[in-house]
Design a protein around this motif. Structure first.
Motif, short mmCIF file in Angstrom:
data_model
loop_
_atom_site.label_atom_id
_atom_site.label_comp_id
_atom_site.label_asym_id
_atom_site.label_seq_id
_atom_site.Cartn_x
_atom_site.Cartn_y
_atom_site.Cartn_z
N ASN A 37 0.85 -1.19 0.00
CA ASN A 37 0.00 0.00 0.00
C ASN A 37 0.89 1.26 0.00
O ASN A 37 1.78 1.38 0.85
N PRO A 38 0.69 2.19 -0.95
CA PRO A 38 1.59 3.35 -1.06
C PRO A 38 1.78 4.12 0.25
O PRO A 38 2.89 4.58 0.54
N TYR A 39 0.73 4.27 1.03
CA TYR A 39 0.88 5.00 2.29
C TYR A 39 1.73 4.22 3.30
O TYR A 39 2.31 4.80 4.22
N ASP B 247 -3.11 19.77 -1.90
CA ASP B 247 -3.88 20.03 -3.12
C ASP B 247 -3.99 18.80 -4.02
O ASP B 247 -4.68 18.83 -5.03
N GLN B 248 -3.29 17.73 -3.69
CA GLN B 248 -3.25 16.58 -4.61
C GLN B 248 -4.60 15.85 -4.66
O GLN B 248 -5.17 15.49 -3.65
N VAL B 249 -5.05 15.64 -5.89
CA VAL B 249 -6.28 14.89 -6.12
C VAL B 249 -5.89 13.52 -6.66
O VAL B 249 -5.05 13.42 -7.55
N GLY B 250 -6.47 12.47 -6.11
CA GLY B 250 -6.20 11.14 -6.67
C GLY B 250 -6.23 10.04 -5.64
O GLY B 250 -6.65 10.25 -4.49
N GLN B 251 -5.75 8.89 -6.06
CA GLN B 251 -5.81 7.71 -5.22
C GLN B 251 -4.93 7.87 -3.98
O GLN B 251 -5.21 7.28 -2.95
N THR B 252 -3.85 8.62 -4.10
CA THR B 252 -3.03 8.92 -2.92
C THR B 252 -3.12 10.41 -2.58
O THR B 252 -2.18 10.99 -2.09
N GLY B 265 -4.01 20.38 -18.53
CA GLY B 265 -2.66 19.84 -18.65
C GLY B 265 -2.47 18.60 -17.82
O GLY B 265 -1.42 18.39 -17.22
N ILE B 266 -3.51 17.77 -17.81
CA ILE B 266 -3.50 16.53 -17.04
C ILE B 266 -3.73 15.37 -18.01
O ILE B 266 -4.68 15.40 -18.80
N SER B 267 -2.85 14.36 -17.96
CA SER B 267 -2.95 13.29 -18.96
C SER B 267 -4.12 12.35 -18.69
O SER B 267 -4.68 11.76 -19.62
N GLY B 268 -4.48 12.17 -17.42
CA GLY B 268 -5.59 11.26 -17.11
C GLY B 268 -5.12 9.89 -16.65
O GLY B 268 -5.74 8.88 -16.99
N ALA B 269 -4.04 9.85 -15.88
CA ALA B 269 -3.57 8.58 -15.31
C ALA B 269 -4.64 8.03 -14.38
O ALA B 269 -5.36 8.78 -13.72
N ILE B 270 -4.72 6.71 -14.32
CA ILE B 270 -5.77 6.04 -13.56
C ILE B 270 -5.78 6.47 -12.08
O ILE B 270 -6.84 6.60 -11.47
N ASN B 304 -3.76 24.53 -26.27
CA ASN B 304 -2.81 24.96 -25.26
C ASN B 304 -3.58 25.62 -24.11
O ASN B 304 -4.30 26.58 -24.30
N LEU B 305 -3.40 25.08 -22.93
CA LEU B 305 -4.18 25.58 -21.79
C LEU B 305 -3.92 27.06 -21.54
O LEU B 305 -4.79 27.79 -21.08
N TYR B 306 -2.70 27.51 -21.84
CA TYR B 306 -2.38 28.92 -21.60
C TYR B 306 -3.13 29.85 -22.55
O TYR B 306 -3.26 31.03 -22.28
C1 LIG Z 1 1.00 4.31 -6.45
C2 LIG Z 1 0.73 5.55 -7.24
C3 LIG Z 1 -0.14 6.48 -6.75
C4 LIG Z 1 -0.41 7.65 -7.48
N1 LIG Z 1 -1.30 8.56 -6.98
C5 LIG Z 1 -1.62 9.66 -7.72
C6 LIG Z 1 -2.57 10.62 -7.26
O1 LIG Z 1 -3.12 10.50 -6.17
N2 LIG Z 1 -2.86 11.67 -8.05
C7 LIG Z 1 -2.28 11.86 -9.28
O2 LIG Z 1 -2.60 12.85 -9.95
N3 LIG Z 1 -1.36 10.98 -9.73
C8 LIG Z 1 -1.01 9.90 -8.98
N4 LIG Z 1 -0.06 9.05 -9.44
C9 LIG Z 1 0.73 9.43 -10.64
C10 LIG Z 1 0.05 9.11 -11.95
O3 LIG Z 1 0.36 7.77 -12.31
C11 LIG Z 1 0.57 10.05 -13.07
O4 LIG Z 1 1.97 9.96 -13.14
C12 LIG Z 1 0.20 11.51 -12.85
O5 LIG Z 1 -1.17 11.64 -12.52
C13 LIG Z 1 0.48 12.30 -14.11
O6 LIG Z 1 0.31 13.66 -13.85
P1 LIG Z 1 0.02 14.70 -15.02
O7 LIG Z 1 -1.21 14.31 -15.74
O8 LIG Z 1 0.07 16.03 -14.36
O9 LIG Z 1 1.33 14.60 -15.92
P2 LIG Z 1 1.57 13.96 -17.33
O10 LIG Z 1 1.15 12.55 -17.36
O11 LIG Z 1 2.99 14.26 -17.67
O12 LIG Z 1 0.61 14.74 -18.32
C14 LIG Z 1 0.78 16.07 -18.69
C15 LIG Z 1 -0.27 16.38 -19.73
O13 LIG Z 1 -0.26 17.77 -20.02
C16 LIG Z 1 -0.48 17.96 -21.40
N5 LIG Z 1 0.07 19.28 -21.72
C17 LIG Z 1 1.37 19.68 -21.70
N6 LIG Z 1 1.49 20.99 -21.96
C18 LIG Z 1 0.23 21.45 -22.17
C19 LIG Z 1 -0.31 22.71 -22.50
N7 LIG Z 1 0.48 23.81 -22.63
N8 LIG Z 1 -1.64 22.83 -22.66
C20 LIG Z 1 -2.45 21.75 -22.52
N9 LIG Z 1 -1.98 20.53 -22.20
C21 LIG Z 1 -0.67 20.37 -22.03
C22 LIG Z 1 0.20 16.80 -22.05
O14 LIG Z 1 -0.37 16.54 -23.33
C23 LIG Z 1 -0.07 15.67 -21.06
O15 LIG Z 1 -1.26 14.96 -21.38
C24 LIG Z 1 0.22 7.87 -8.73
C25 LIG Z 1 1.10 6.90 -9.22
C26 LIG Z 1 1.36 5.76 -8.50
C27 LIG Z 1 2.30 4.75 -9.06
#
Ligand SMILES: Cc1cc2nc3c(=O)[nH]c(=O)nc-3n(C[C@H](O)[C@H](O)[C@H](O)COP(=O)(O)OP(=O)(O)OC[C@H]3O[C@@H](n4cnc5c(N)ncnc54)[C@H](O)[C@@H]3O)c2cc1C
Ligand SMILES: Nc1ncnc2c1ncn2[C@@H]1O[C@H](COP(=O)(O)O)[C@@H](O)[C@H]1O
Lengths: 264, 323
Positions: A37-39, B247-252, B265-270, B304-306
């Motif tokens: 568990n990550p925590y 501020d973190q939103v997500g599973q952790t 600017g969020i990729s949508g990781a699970i 581009n979000l900006y």
């Molecule tokens: C055990 C574990 C627990 C985790 N818990 C969490 C959690 O609680 N919350 C969480 O968020 N993540 C969590 N993660 C991390 C998760 O897997 C991803 O790595 C993370 O969510 C990615 O963040 P991101 O979308 O900000 O970054 P990235 O995946 O790098 O995505 C960035 C996105 O921004 C876009 N982008 C870039 N520049 C621009 C621009 N100028 N305009 C518009 N779009 C742009 C890109 O196309 C890309 O889709 C966890 C991972 C693990 C292994």
């Protein structure tokens, strides 16, 4: 000498595709990858740091789970914990959180501890329940969602998360704390340490070995019972908002949010 | 004989948290079904005036413990006082809001009372006299129905998930004198957070990820500002040091259910989806048309979000002004 016990749960990898079993009462566990568990990684790391800082002490990892949970305990040992204990019993195949806490608390009667560290929640059941219940059963103070701690003498001082901000509090040891992200950055286990961990003590105990009567922990004693599992309803396909310029897209979005989604 | 439903309220600065009204409204709904009275308990200092409000949300009776020592939350004291109230009045159901504080409180009480508790409930129903809770599990990938055993049955409700509904009732106020039990946890210092509103209670959350490219989140702050919302972040943005861990939103991180969630600017990781998939409406702005976030969003803008986000703020501002 400082004795730290870390409560550790093995959970499905957060990337896992979760499937429901035929009776819709549990998940299918056959093809899952399992992780700590990550925590609880934060908990193991903090325990090791405390021992390192004190220059003495022992970090014991305690887990309730099936045989496969030994892998998560081994990972903790490879990070630097000293000993592992797994509680595994046929009666505990599907415990509810209070049962888990009861058994962990009973096991803790046989392990000396000054501090117990647990995760704030397990990311499988997200029950947020076991640590507070263990502390209650043991009659020790519980400090929740800690981002910083310091031990001096027989006291622990913690900064913990509130709904809005943080608070610094102090309690006498023994106590239990739960982890919040930001507390530390857990280390990776190095290859030599993974090898060394194989020789560290890891004991498996049954309920009988803890002096507990299995009949009191089986399904008849449960206070919460999951009786159905379903997938959440699927969202509609995403509607892409188009436009030649950012301004056009923004205007179209705002109009849609107002007229179609009704959220503005 | 156990009877009635008891709601444990939560105050901040002598005002009730939004979740108190939500929990009370859900309590009213269940109380009507069971034809049983609904009580609310208020612990704090100078809370009598606020307590009066609870009758608008369906409280038949309001139990007030007003004492200087209850000004700040103290897990030991609150647990023991509530334990005494529950054992004396024997409610059938006890409801909490699943705040940080009340997760601890509800668990300690369930442990002392040796009874069933469901945390972070997304729905409640009755089967005969028994409470059935709906909970999200495995990073919101599954919905579980949970049956509770024991008396009272305890549930802590996910904030922002249950509607707060006006229901005028007598709301008779009863002051309770309590013996203040000793506490083992000494409060040294409180450090208030910077956010005006709690992420889990906000109606609108505007989150930024690695696509923000740096710690300047002012374009998101502006959008959140015109929408009356707050700013959240992905773990990547937090790990970069751009935003605080809170501020973190997500599973952790935090699990949020706003009416509107805007992912920039969020990729949508699970693991991120786990923290926001129960939002009412999800909007994604991402420059990559194939970003997975568009699989979870209701509305998407590729760009581009900006460039896009300031235009959205301007557009909403314009509408706010002409309204
Ligand atoms: C055990 C574990 C627990 C985790 N818990 C969490 C959690 O609680 N919350 C969480 O968020 N993540 C969590 N993660 C991390 C998760 O897997 C991803 O790595 C993370 O969510 C990615 O963040 P991101 O979308 O900000 O970054 P990235 O995946 O790098 O995505 C960035 C996105 O921004 C876009 N982008 C870039 N520049 C621009 C621009 N100028 N305009 C518009 N779009 C742009 C890109 O196309 C890309 O889709 C966890 C991972 C693990 C292994
Ligand atoms: N089966 C278990 N064995 C050991 N520790 C556990 C177990 N279940 C929960 N815990 C501890 O309690 C924390 C919170 O879990 P939960 O209450 O299930 O959300 C975890 O992070 C662990 O530290």
């Amino acid at each position: 000498m400082m004795n730290v016990v870390v409560l550790l749960k093995q959970v499905p990898d957060t990337e896992s595709l979760i499937e429901i079993n035929a009776e819709a009462s549990d998940i299918q566990t056959d093809n899952l990858k399992w992780i700590m568990n990550p925590y609880d990684e934060l908990a193991v790391e903090e325990g090791i740091r405390i021992r390192e800082k004190m220059g003495n002490g022992k970090v014991t990892v305690l887990s309730l789970g099936p045989e496969r949970a030994t892998a998560a305990i081994r990972t903790a040992l490879a990070m630097g914990a000293d000993e592992g204990v797994l509680i595994n019993d046929p009666a505990l195949e599907k415990p509810d959180p209070l049962t888990t806490a009861k058994v962990l608390a009973a096991a803790l009667k046989a392990v000396p501890f000054d501090l117990i560290i647990a995760g704030q929640r397990a990311v499988d059941d997200d029950s947020y329940l076991v640590p507070s219940a263990v502390a209650e059963y043991l009659g020790i103070p519980m400090l929740g969602m800690v981002v910083r701690q310091e031990i001096t003498g027989g006291k622990i001082r913690c900064e913990l998360s509130l709904q809005d901000g943080t608070a610094v509090v102090e309690a006498d040891l023994p106590a239990l704390l739960t982890t919040q992200r930001g507390l530390n950055q857990p280390r990776y286990a190095s290859l030599p340490n993974i090898m060394k961990a194989k020789k560290k003590p890891l004991e498996t105990k049954s309920l009988a070995a803890l002096g507990l009567d299995a009949a009191q922990f089986g399904s008849a004693a449960l206070k919460t019972r999951i009786f159905s599992l379903v997938f959440p309803p699927k969202r509609k396909v995403c509607k892409m908002i188009s436009g030649k310029t950012a301004e056009e897209k923004a205007a179209a979005l705002v109009q849609t949010l107002r007229e179609e989604a009704g959220v503005l | 004989m156990s009877d009635g439903i008891l709601v444990v309220t939560e105050t901040a600065d002598k005002k009730f948290r939004k979740s108190t009204y939500e929990v009370l409204s859900e309590g009213r709904r269940l109380a009507d079904q069971l034809n049983t009275p609904l009580s609310a308990v208020v612990l704090g200092i100078d809370v009598l005036a606020a307590a009066d409000e609870l009758r608008h949300y369906g409280a038949d009776r309001v139990l007030v413990c007003d004492a200087l020592e209850l000004a700040d939350f103290d897990s030991d004291r609150f647990t023991l006082i509530l334990y005494d109230i529950i054992t004396a009045r024997q409610p059938k159901i006890v409801l909490f809001g699943a705040s940080i504080r009340d997760k601890q409180l509800s668990t300690r009480l369930a442990t002392k009372l040796d009874t069933g508790l469901a945390m972070e409930c997304a729905g409640l129903a009755l089967e005969g006299d028994n409470l059935i809770a709906t909970r999200l599990m495995y990073g919101s990938k599954l919905i579980a129905k949970v049956a509770l055993e024991g008396t009272p049955q305890i549930a802590a409700l996910r904030p922002n998930f249950f509607p707060a509904t006006i229901a005028e009732k007598a709301g008779e106020i009863e002051r309770i004198d309590v013996q203040l039990p000793p506490t083992r946890i000494r409060l040294i210092e409180k450090k208030p957070g910077s956010a005006k509103l709690d992420l889990t209670e906000a109606d609108v959350v505007v989150s930024g990820g690695r696509g923000m490219g740096g710690p300047d989140f002012s374009v998101l702050e502006s959008l959140a500002g015109v929408l009356g919302g707050v700013v959240g972040a992905t773990r990547s943005a937090v790990d970069e040091g751009w935003r605080p861990h809170a501020d973190q939103v997500g599973q952790t991180g935090k699990v949020v259910s706003p009416k509107l969630y805007v992912a920039c600017g969020i990729s949508g990781a699970i693991q991120h989806i786990a923290g926001m998939s129960s939002s009412g409406c999800i909007v994604a702005v991402n420059k990559d048309p194939d970003a997975p976030i568009f699989r979870y969003a209701d509305y998407g803008i590729v760009g581009n979000l900006y460039e896009v986000v300031p235009e959205i703020s301007r557009e909403i501002q314009k509408r706010n002004e002409t309204r």
